[in-house]
Design a protein around this motif. Structure first.
Motif, PDB file in Angstrom:
ATOM      1  N   ASP A 284       0.814  -1.225   0.000  1.00 30.75           N
ATOM      2  CA  ASP A 284       0.000   0.000   0.000  1.00 30.75           C
ATOM      3  C   ASP A 284       0.843   1.269   0.000  1.00 30.75           C
ATOM      4  OD1 ASP A 284       0.979   0.058   2.571  1.00 30.75           O
ATOM      5  OD2 ASP A 284      -0.961   0.280   3.545  1.00 30.75           O
ATOM      6  N   ALA A 285       2.131   1.131  -0.276  1.00 29.68           N
ATOM      7  CA  ALA A 285       3.005   2.296  -0.423  1.00 29.68           C
ATOM      8  C   ALA A 285       3.454   2.345  -1.872  1.00 29.68           C
ATOM      9  CB  ALA A 285       4.213   2.184   0.501  1.00 29.68           C
ATOM     10  N   GLY A 286       3.037   3.377  -2.600  1.00 33.41           N
ATOM     11  CA  GLY A 286       3.448   3.555  -3.994  1.00 33.41           C
ATOM     12  C   GLY A 286       4.317   4.786  -4.118  1.00 33.41           C
ATOM     13  N   TRP A 287       4.256   5.427  -5.281  1.00 34.02           N
ATOM     14  CA  TRP A 287       5.136   6.600  -5.431  1.00 34.02           C
ATOM     15  C   TRP A 287       4.667   7.783  -4.608  1.00 34.02           C
ATOM     16  CZ3 TRP A 287       2.555  10.739  -7.087  1.00 34.02           C
ATOM     17  CH2 TRP A 287       1.584  10.640  -8.095  1.00 34.02           C
ATOM     18  N   MET A 288       3.390   7.831  -4.242  1.00 35.17           N
ATOM     19  CA  MET A 288       2.966   8.945  -3.392  1.00 35.17           C
ATOM     20  C   MET A 288       3.694   8.887  -2.047  1.00 35.17           C
ATOM     21  SD  MET A 288       1.095  11.681  -3.424  1.00 35.17           S
ATOM     22  CE  MET A 288      -0.300  11.568  -4.540  1.00 35.17           C
ATOM     23  N   ALA A 289       3.961   7.697  -1.552  1.00 38.19           N
ATOM     24  CA  ALA A 289       4.661   7.545  -0.273  1.00 38.19           C
ATOM     25  C   ALA A 289       6.178   7.591  -0.428  1.00 38.19           C
ATOM     26  CB  ALA A 289       4.250   6.234   0.400  1.00 38.19           C
ATOM     27  N   MET A 290       6.702   7.130  -1.582  1.00 42.19           N
ATOM     28  CA  MET A 290       8.157   7.044  -1.771  1.00 42.19           C
ATOM     29  C   MET A 290       8.711   8.258  -2.502  1.00 42.19           C
ATOM     30  SD  MET A 290       8.773   4.209  -0.298  1.00 42.19           S
ATOM     31  CE  MET A 290      10.548   4.348  -0.541  1.00 42.19           C
ATOM     32  N   SER A 291       7.851   8.963  -3.260  1.00 43.76           N
ATOM     33  CA  SER A 291       8.209   9.983  -4.250  1.00 43.76           C
ATOM     34  C   SER A 291       8.559   9.280  -5.547  1.00 43.76           C
ATOM     35  CB  SER A 291       9.366  10.905  -3.839  1.00 43.76           C
ATOM     36  OG  SER A 291      10.614  10.389  -4.266  1.00 43.76           O
ATOM     37  N   ARG A 292       8.629  10.081  -6.607  1.00 42.24           N
ATOM     38  CA  ARG A 292       8.988   9.546  -7.919  1.00 42.24           C
ATOM     39  C   ARG A 292      10.500   9.496  -8.120  1.00 42.24           C
ATOM     40  NH1 ARG A 292       6.204   6.301 -11.316  1.00 42.24           N
ATOM     41  NH2 ARG A 292       4.310   7.246 -12.143  1.00 42.24           N
ATOM     42  N   ASP A 293      11.274   9.772  -7.068  1.00 42.56           N
ATOM     43  CA  ASP A 293      12.724   9.856  -7.226  1.00 42.56           C
ATOM     44  C   ASP A 293      13.315   8.489  -7.582  1.00 42.56           C
ATOM     45  OD1 ASP A 293      14.980  12.104  -6.198  1.00 42.56           O
ATOM     46  OD2 ASP A 293      15.680  10.051  -6.434  1.00 42.56           O
ATOM     47  N   ARG A 294      14.071   8.460  -8.678  1.00 46.89           N
ATOM     48  CA  ARG A 294      14.726   7.223  -9.137  1.00 46.89           C
ATOM     49  C   ARG A 294      16.229   7.449  -9.195  1.00 46.89           C
ATOM     50  NH1 ARG A 294      15.224   3.519  -9.832  1.00 46.89           N
ATOM     51  NH2 ARG A 294      14.896   2.599 -11.873  1.00 46.89           N
ATOM     52  N   GLY A 295      16.726   8.131  -8.172  1.00 50.24           N
ATOM     53  CA  GLY A 295      18.124   8.546  -8.152  1.00 50.24           C
ATOM     54  C   GLY A 295      19.124   7.411  -8.281  1.00 50.24           C
ATOM     55  N   THR A 296      18.756   6.179  -7.880  1.00 50.69           N
ATOM     56  CA  THR A 296      19.706   5.068  -8.007  1.00 50.69           C
ATOM     57  C   THR A 296      19.701   4.460  -9.411  1.00 50.69           C
ATOM     58  OG1 THR A 296      18.049   3.522  -7.147  1.00 50.69           O
ATOM     59  CG2 THR A 296      19.630   4.429  -5.558  1.00 50.69           C
ATOM     60  N   ALA A 297      18.793   4.926 -10.282  1.00 48.39           N
ATOM     61  CA  ALA A 297      18.734   4.350 -11.640  1.00 48.39           C
ATOM     62  C   ALA A 297      20.058   4.536 -12.378  1.00 48.39           C
ATOM     63  CB  ALA A 297      17.593   4.989 -12.434  1.00 48.39           C
ATOM     64  N   LYS A 298      20.768   5.614 -12.061  1.00 50.75           N
ATOM     65  CA  LYS A 298      22.024   5.905 -12.752  1.00 50.75           C
ATOM     66  C   LYS A 298      23.233   5.293 -12.019  1.00 50.75           C
ATOM     67  CE  LYS A 298      20.590  10.118 -12.458  1.00 50.75           C
ATOM     68  NZ  LYS A 298      20.517  11.581 -12.320  1.00 50.75           N
TER      69      LYS A 298
END
Lengths: 387, 387
Positions: A284-298
């Motif tokens: 029940d935790a999606g991007w609203m709870a985590m943020s859209r940050d994908r900083g580790t993708a790089k």
């Protein structure tokens, strides 16, 4: 006649509503001690960046005094922290002319709020408003140490001096300020040390140019979490700004500034479904709870939207939030790993470590504060957002 | 003795504090009319998803009555909208057992709140709680129409019936519900029509299985913004859920569901600096104002963190927010374009169209409401977040 006793349920990680933001106070205190000790040894002051925590309670633990010094990224932060007694503040984002009135209003309440700028136009606007108000606004000239964002290249002597001269018409040049934002992408300890030295040298060089031209430049302010932890010398620097070190996150672990078990922030979620054919667990935790940050993708290890831990904060091997919708997190084993998918029945509580503490914290209006080895929620610290 | 007249400054796009969230009410109303007209022609009801707007004022314009129907993604949304008189509600995220008590409390106030589930365990928990409370909670079985996320595949007859039987022990099976989330990645009108037909057919098939087994299944609920706009037939469907169509965004424009000038939401920012050697303009709106959503990164036209417009909402050719820090946006000409960098002096106001309206709106606590051809701010609509 019998009736059930009315019992008050002590808030714990097991019964608090999910998703919510959990702060491990023991880890946070350890992170703060580590950087404070380091900067004490290097002989410079810590001016923590409060944009990460946006919480009075957290700020009081990280600042060296209840009045600061501190750094902010919005005027709302300046106003909120000033109202709580933090008076030594730098607004470290370039000032736009229309915001100067708000700076003056806050300064009139007694806060020593300084602004940041890197153009003659801004310096003229700040000087003009200072004269009109009879209040010389303290200003920092921003220096570009690594091409990351804004600032004057320290070699641009003419521009530096033009800004300083423009400020002299009513404002007060307090110093130079730089931020080695490129250090977030540095690869390895040597690269991080080089970023830190570049940051230091740029700021010191700019200050020297100003001083040679007769401008007092009392403060030389540098900082980023990676460089603050890797600087070998801070000669000529008077203070260090850093923010995310208070909580740390997966991006900082990927850069090599902290370990996974230093990360003090996590999102508590609950398992709400399974797609066994796909190897998915739904939470029940999606991007609203985590943020859209994908900083580790790089980075070398892509952590998806976060690394999944059990309720006590211990990571499951290679279990990440591989995808996210607004209120759904899809948990699966990291691509390429042979780790087994853990058996997490519906209702199981999990904790997810964030890519980027500043972004994840901003999705929540409070911290549920815990200690490292205890399920009890010891306190709830409100936080704010907005501008 | 003379003194200046005290004048009240009418709020406009030129003087409101930045960054802030701007809502063009004319565009919003046009978007709502378009989908309403479409669904009226197809003979189905609209149950708007209020997770996008999270605003009572916006909800009242999009709902067909002040009591609903409406869809929510969190129990906080359910509580807030119910308190404002919206009583016909579906909580469209899989229910976790620990949230059922909160559902019952809200239902006891008179709200007809239904839950969603896709496992026998959840159905048993909902039925058990319904029996204990003497309140048969209405429940939707979620159907997986495209492998996007959660739900029962409609062909899984045994599982569908097991869930329905478990619900029958106290709860109330109200229908089936599906969401064609994969439609966001569809390429071209034919692919979108196929997504819509797949969504319709899956839900209708699941309802038929349940009805053949003797379960009344009054509601057949489908929906996503792309499929709602491309469905050719909705035979067997009773209602359509859609959310982002109210505002639209760059992702929806990239999918082909709307035009750029349908996008009703933008972030107002102010220019705070320049790096002319790099072709950069710096603004006071960064990822905190735009969100970290990079939904157009996978589309044919990558819009960075947003498409930059003038204060009136007219896009500058190929000027995008190419990178973002917390409170800094870096604006530059899209890679590969020969468009000139516009001359935007320090202090210039700009508007930035978002990749994803749900994510960008969530970064703000209010909408500054304007009309299409007027700088005046006509109203401020508060919005909420959290769980």
């Amino acid at each position: 006649m019998t009736r059930d006793a009315v019992t008050w349920e002590r808030p714990t990680l097991k019964n608090v509503g999910t998703p919510c933001l959990i702060l491990d106070r023991d880890r946070m205190d350890r992170n703060i001690r580590r950087l404070r000790t380091r900067l004490d040894q290097l002989g410079v002051a810590l001016r923590p960046h409060l944009k990460t925590a946006k919480s009075i309670d957290a700020a009081r633990r990280v600042m060296t005094s209840s009045a600061g010094p501190a750094t902010v990224s919005t005027l709302k932060e300046a106003e909120r922290f000033a109202a709580a007694g933090v008076t030594d503040l730098i607004y470290a984002v370039g000032i736009s002319p229309d915001k100067i009135e708000r700076v003056l209003v806050l300064r009139a309440t007694g806060a020593d709020l300084a602004v940041t700028l890197d153009t003659v136009e801004q310096a003229q606007a700040v000087a003009h408003a200072s004269r009109q108000a009879g209040d010389p606004i303290p200003a920092f000239i921003e220096i570009d140490c690594d091409g990351h964002r804004s600032g004057v290249v320290p070699g641009e002597r003419t521009k530096l001096l033009e800004i300083a001269h423009a400020l002299a018409e009513g404002a007060s040049l307090r110093g130079v300020l730089t931020h080695a934002g490129a250090s977030y992408g540095a690869d390895g300890d040597d690269a991080l040390r080089a970023c830190a030295e570049g940051e230091r040298a740029s700021a010191v060089k700019a200050a020297a140019i100003l001083r040679e031209a007769g401008f007092a430049c009392p403060i030389v302010s540098v900082g980023s979490t990676p460089t603050a932890h890797f600087a070998q010398s801070l000669e000529g620097v008077t203070e260090v700004r850093a923010g995310v070190f208070v909580f740390f996150d997966l991006v900082m672990a990927g850069v090599g500034v902290c370990q996974i078990d230093d990360i003090a922030l996590s999102v508590l979620g609950t398992v709400i479904g399974h797609q066994p054919e796909k190897g998915w667990i739904l939470a029940d935790a999606g991007w609203m709870a985590m943020s859209r940050d994908r900083g580790t993708a790089k980075q070398k290890v892509d952590q998806g939207y976060g690394l999944v831990c059990d309720i006590h904060g211990k990571p499951f091997p290679d279990l990440i939030m591989s995808d996210a919708n607004q209120e759904h997190g899809i948990l699966s084993i990291r691509s390429g790993s042979n780790a087994p998918l853990p058996d997490l029945p519906i209702g199981t509580r999990i904790r997810i470590l964030p890519n980027h503490a500043c972004a994840t914290a901003a999705q929540h209006d409070a911290y549920q504060v815990v200690c490292s080895d205890d399920d009890a929620i010891k306190a709830v610290w409100p936080r704010f957002g907005g501008w």
